[in-house]
Write an enzyme that holds these catalytic residues in place. Structure first.
Site, mmCIF file in Angstrom:
data_model
loop_
_atom_site.group_PDB
_atom_site.id
_atom_site.type_symbol
_atom_site.label_atom_id
_atom_site.label_comp_id
_atom_site.label_asym_id
_atom_site.label_seq_id
_atom_site.Cartn_x
_atom_site.Cartn_y
_atom_site.Cartn_z
ATOM 1 N N THR A 183 0.873 -1.168 0.000
ATOM 2 C CA THR A 183 0.000 0.000 0.000
ATOM 3 C C THR A 183 0.910 1.218 0.000
ATOM 4 O OG1 THR A 183 -1.690 -1.166 1.189
ATOM 5 C CG2 THR A 183 -1.597 1.167 1.623
ATOM 6 N N THR A 198 0.627 0.006 7.200
ATOM 7 C CA THR A 198 0.492 -0.897 6.052
ATOM 8 C C THR A 198 0.623 -2.331 6.565
ATOM 9 O OG1 THR A 198 1.556 -1.672 4.014
ATOM 10 C CG2 THR A 198 2.959 -0.491 5.551
ATOM 11 N N GLY A 199 -0.010 -3.255 5.841
ATOM 12 C CA GLY A 199 0.039 -4.656 6.256
ATOM 13 C C GLY A 199 -1.317 -5.302 6.061
ATOM 14 N N ILE A 200 -1.530 -6.415 6.706
ATOM 15 C CA ILE A 200 -2.779 -7.149 6.478
ATOM 16 C C ILE A 200 -3.898 -6.565 7.342
ATOM 17 C CG2 ILE A 200 -3.871 -9.422 6.498
ATOM 18 C CD1 ILE A 200 -1.145 -10.620 5.909
ATOM 19 N N GLY A 201 -4.852 -5.908 6.643
ATOM 20 C CA GLY A 201 -5.876 -5.118 7.309
ATOM 21 C C GLY A 201 -6.672 -5.878 8.349
ATOM 22 N N ARG A 231 -14.370 -6.506 -0.167
ATOM 23 C CA ARG A 231 -13.528 -6.544 1.033
ATOM 24 C C ARG A 231 -12.946 -5.141 1.319
ATOM 25 N NH1 ARG A 231 -7.934 -5.247 2.115
ATOM 26 N NH2 ARG A 231 -7.283 -6.457 3.916
ATOM 27 N N VAL A 232 -12.985 -4.723 2.563
ATOM 28 C CA VAL A 232 -12.371 -3.453 2.975
ATOM 29 C C VAL A 232 -11.359 -3.767 4.074
ATOM 30 C CG1 VAL A 232 -12.762 -1.177 3.984
ATOM 31 C CG2 VAL A 232 -14.472 -2.162 2.451
ATOM 32 N N GLY A 233 -10.149 -3.227 3.937
ATOM 33 C CA GLY A 233 -9.118 -3.470 4.948
ATOM 34 C C GLY A 233 -9.052 -2.338 5.959
ATOM 35 N N ASP A 234 -7.864 -2.064 6.445
ATOM 36 C CA ASP A 234 -7.676 -1.025 7.457
ATOM 37 C C ASP A 234 -7.496 0.368 6.870
ATOM 38 O OD1 ASP A 234 -5.191 -2.241 6.441
ATOM 39 O OD2 ASP A 234 -4.241 -0.632 7.575
HETATM 40 N N1 ASP Z 1 -3.383 -2.561 4.630
HETATM 41 C C1 ASP Z 1 -3.839 -2.879 3.294
HETATM 42 C C2 ASP Z 1 -5.118 -3.665 3.380
HETATM 43 O O1 ASP Z 1 -5.229 -4.556 4.197
HETATM 44 C C3 ASP Z 1 -2.841 -3.652 2.504
HETATM 45 C C4 ASP Z 1 -1.402 -3.238 2.620
HETATM 46 O O2 ASP Z 1 -1.042 -2.401 3.436
HETATM 47 O O3 ASP Z 1 -0.592 -3.759 1.848
HETATM 48 O O4 ASP Z 1 -5.993 -3.411 2.570
#
Ligand code: ASP
Length: 298
Positions: free
Chosen positions: A181, A231-234, A209-212
């Site tokens: 991201t 950033t990372g897995i929402g 799907r909606v992340g963070d």
């Molecule tokens: N945080 C983002 C999400 O989960 C993905 C990412 O940061 O790479 O949508």
């Protein structure tokens, strides 16, 4: 008279990306500083930096966004916030070139977050043209994801690849057989803070799907004591309200370097996460993966 602070822009290109892509983050941070030098505020600078990252094409945002599992749809999330009360976000936005600009436009409406079809209709009303161009880089990334989903190794840590088939909600049938991201945080010379972030979402994901990234306090936060972008897995980040948690530590007096390290440490090592932050005197970035990033000062 308020004391002038050293203007700072910090950018990232996503946890799990490559430091070979730091050059795009440097370019984006300088675009933010240029905006400040031209008379813009912290929010203008954060947005200018994220636009540069969205347009780069190598990061998972704007023109580089991951394709959804159907290989055609692109759903993007973005958000902006500053310490003077601006707040706007979009979720599952399709057919837009720069979601962060649409998020900034949402900040001027009576609402803070618009999603899906309504967000796209709003983008058209606000004057943003339809944009749906898919690059070779995006197609190649999608092909690699499909290959992973067809194998035994989980494409998302802890989630069986089969789950994406079992809950499939696209119009077209599954085409397989079994993150990065962008973000920017800014402190301007007047001591205002802003954050902007944008993503094509994590891959693989179901439609809708909606992340963070567009969720206040999870993917981003800015207030009187600083600004934070995640950033990372929402799905994991939202459970820790990570941006607000780190902001709270900074506001409570914790050294910014320690705050970002502690924030990353809240998530298990197998989950990608990265954090960038600015406060009144410093800036910090930390990730448990390689993460392209840059810090530029005026
Ligand atoms: N945080 C983002 C999400 O989960 C993905 C990412 O940061 O790479 O949508």
């Amino acid at each position: 008279m308020t004391k002038q602070l050293q203007a700072t822009v910090v950018t990232h290109g996503g946890a799990g990306g490559s430091r070979d892509q730091d050059d795009g983050c440097v370019f984006a941070a300088r675009a933010g500083l240029d905006r400040l030098a031209g008379g813009g505020g912290a929010l203008d600078a954060a947005v200018a930096a994220v636009v540069a990252l969205e347009d780069d094409g190598r990061y998972n945002a704007g023109s580089g966004s991951v394709l959804c599992l159907d290989g055609h749809t692109v759903e993007m999330d973005a958000a902006v916030m500053d310490s003077q009360g601006a707040l706007g976000a979009v979720a599952c936005l399709q057919r837009a070139k720069n979601p962060v600009l649409v998020a900034q436009a949402v900040a001027r409406t009576p609402h803070w977050l618009l999603a899906g079809e309504g967000a796209e209709r709003f983008a058209r009303t606000a004057g943003f043209a339809i944009h749906h161009e898919i690059s070779e880089r995006q197609r190649a990334k999608h092909a690699r994801l499909m290959a992973t989903l067809g194998g035994q190794e989980p494409a998302t840590p802890g989630i069986a690849n089969r789950a994406f088939k079992d809950y499939w909600n696209y119009d077209t049938p599954p085409a397989f057989t079994p993150c990065d991201t962008v973000g920017a945080v800014v402190r301007d010379g007047a001591g205002n803070f802003a954050v902007a972030c944008s993503t094509g979402g994590s891959a693989p994901s179901l439609l809708g799907r909606v992340g963070d990234t567009p969720i206040i306090g999870s993917g981003f936060y800015a207030g009187a004591d600083g600004a934070v972008a995640i950033t990372g897995i929402g799905e994991h980040i939202v459970r820790h309200l990570l941006a607000y948690t780190v902001y709270g530590w900074i506001a409570g007096g914790m050294a910014i370097g320690e705050a970002v390290r502690r924030g990353v440490g809240l998530l298990p090592q197998e989950i990608d996460v990265g954090i960038i932050a600015v406060d009144r005197t410093g800036a910090a970035m930390h990730s448990n993966r390689e993460m392209p990033c840059a810090e530029e000062r005026a």
